[in-house]
Design an enzyme around this catalytic site. Structure first.
Site, PDB file in Angstrom:
ATOM      1  N   ARG A  26      12.814  -2.976  -7.205  1.00  0.00           N
ATOM      2  CA  ARG A  26      11.404  -2.892  -7.597  1.00  0.00           C
ATOM      3  C   ARG A  26      11.358  -2.543  -9.085  1.00  0.00           C
ATOM      4  O   ARG A  26      12.245  -1.857  -9.588  1.00  0.00           O
ATOM      5  CB  ARG A  26      10.670  -1.806  -6.808  1.00  0.00           C
ATOM      6  CG  ARG A  26      10.738  -1.926  -5.286  1.00  0.00           C
ATOM      7  CD  ARG A  26       9.894  -3.072  -4.740  1.00  0.00           C
ATOM      8  NE  ARG A  26       8.480  -2.973  -5.117  1.00  0.00           N
ATOM      9  CZ  ARG A  26       7.593  -2.223  -4.477  1.00  0.00           C
ATOM     10  NH1 ARG A  26       7.939  -1.505  -3.445  1.00  0.00           N
ATOM     11  NH2 ARG A  26       6.335  -2.201  -4.886  1.00  0.00           N
TER      12      ARG A  26
ATOM     13  N   LYS B  67       4.214   5.788   4.919  1.00  0.00           N
ATOM     14  CA  LYS B  67       3.646   4.439   4.976  1.00  0.00           C
ATOM     15  C   LYS B  67       3.567   3.910   6.407  1.00  0.00           C
ATOM     16  O   LYS B  67       3.363   2.712   6.621  1.00  0.00           O
ATOM     17  CB  LYS B  67       4.495   3.496   4.112  1.00  0.00           C
ATOM     18  CG  LYS B  67       4.517   3.906   2.641  1.00  0.00           C
ATOM     19  CD  LYS B  67       5.390   2.961   1.838  1.00  0.00           C
ATOM     20  CE  LYS B  67       5.467   3.414   0.392  1.00  0.00           C
ATOM     21  NZ  LYS B  67       6.393   2.559  -0.385  1.00  0.00           N
TER      22      LYS B  67
ATOM     23  N   PRO C  32       0.825  -1.213   0.000  1.00  0.00           N
ATOM     24  CA  PRO C  32       0.000   0.000   0.000  1.00  0.00           C
ATOM     25  C   PRO C  32       0.859   1.263   0.000  1.00  0.00           C
ATOM     26  O   PRO C  32       1.892   1.320   0.657  1.00  0.00           O
ATOM     27  CB  PRO C  32      -0.812  -0.112   1.283  1.00  0.00           C
ATOM     28  CG  PRO C  32      -0.266  -1.238   2.056  1.00  0.00           C
ATOM     29  CD  PRO C  32       0.675  -2.011   1.203  1.00  0.00           C
ATOM     30  N   GLU C  33       0.415   2.276  -0.738  1.00  0.00           N
ATOM     31  CA  GLU C  33       1.137   3.544  -0.763  1.00  0.00           C
ATOM     32  C   GLU C  33       0.449   4.510   0.205  1.00  0.00           C
ATOM     33  O   GLU C  33      -0.560   4.178   0.832  1.00  0.00           O
ATOM     34  CB  GLU C  33       1.189   4.064  -2.201  1.00  0.00           C
ATOM     35  CG  GLU C  33       1.768   2.984  -3.120  1.00  0.00           C
ATOM     36  CD  GLU C  33       2.344   3.483  -4.429  1.00  0.00           C
ATOM     37  OE1 GLU C  33       2.592   4.683  -4.584  1.00  0.00           O
ATOM     38  OE2 GLU C  33       2.581   2.633  -5.302  1.00  0.00           O
TER      39      GLU C  33
END
Ligand SMILES: [Zn+2]
Length: 264
Positions: A253, A51, A2-3
């Site tokens: 990523r 986050k 989740p951002e």
């Protein structure tokens, strides 16, 4: 993972359901042994920074939660559902419950530890008081690719892989461009864009970064395959120029970009 938009939304929802109330707290799988310290205490507020989440029971009694790649919350109205899965933390009132499974961290921070965490985080586009100037100054000194800098939580807090790719596309900047070559004007516009898109994502409960005029279906509800310009669109044609979207590993990523719209 989740951002920031999702984390801030959890904070809002959990505050609405639980803050100001005396909570029952437990840890069915035992992975949060300090749960018993909190049981019966009043939750004062829920804070989101990037986050990271903080459930404030007292100034030295803050439950720090970082969901990481595999953490998630489940929420609902009483009664409690049957225990299942690796249920790490459960908080409930007479009316509402929240469950946490699989987070990177769920532990009690005192004020000193909490402040040390906040000091390590860059400005968060979703916090009103955030001043982006230190982040701009830092980026302007670095030769590190902007694609890596945007993901670095000590530069900006809350931007993850989707926003990194989409913000850079909208700014027409190649993810490999060195930080110092981005320029002050582009950085200011990326920051404004991040605020706007992340706020919209909080409200919409999904991340939509495409402009209606660029979508193949420009009218009606936004179709799932048209919400992003480049994120997970590798091998497909760019909505703006038709070139094939590329992907590459960057700092562990995957980063996505259009080789034409984001030449350099
Ligand atoms: Zn393009």
């Amino acid at each position: 993972m989740p951002e920031g938009n999702e984390i801030h939304r959890f904070a809002e929802r959990h505050a609405a359901a639980l803050a100001g109330k005396r909570l029952r707290v437990d840890s069915p799988n035992g992975a949060f042994p300090d749960a018993s310290i909190l049981d019966g205490r009043t939750l004062k507020s829920v804070e989101a920074f990037g986050k990271h989440l903080g459930y404030v029971f007292g100034s030295d009694l803050i439950v720090h939660i970082h969901l990481g790649m595999f953490g998630d919350f489940w929420e609902g109205k009483m009664p409690l559902p049957p225990e299942k899965g690796a249920l790490r933390l459960r908080m409930w009132t007479k009316t509402d419950w929240v469950e946490l499974r699989g987070a990177t961290d769920c532990s009690i921070f005192d004020q000193r530890k909490w402040q040390a965490l906040l000091a390590r985080l860059g400005p968060d586009p979703l916090r009103q008081e955030s001043d982006p100037a230190p982040a701009f100054a830092l980026i302007e000194k670095r030769t590190t690719p902007i694609g890596l800098l945007l993901m670095d939580q000590s530069v900006f807090a809350g931007i993850g892989n989707i926003f990194r790719a989409e913000l850079l596309f909208r700014a027409r900047i190649n993810p490999a461009r060195p930080g110092k070559a981005v320029g002050a004007t582009a950085l200011r516009s990326i920051w404004r864009d991040a605020k706007k898109l992340m706020l919209a994502a909080m409200a919409d409960r999904r991340i939509v970064t495409t402009r209606a005029k660029d979508r193949p279906h420009s009218r009606g509800p936004v179709q799932d395959q048209e919400v992003h310009y480049v994120y997970r669109r590798h091998g497909k044609p760019c909505f703006v120029c038709g070139a094939t979207i590329k992907k590459q590993d960057m700092g562990g990523r995957t980063v996505y970009w259009c080789p034409e719209c984001q030449k350099n």
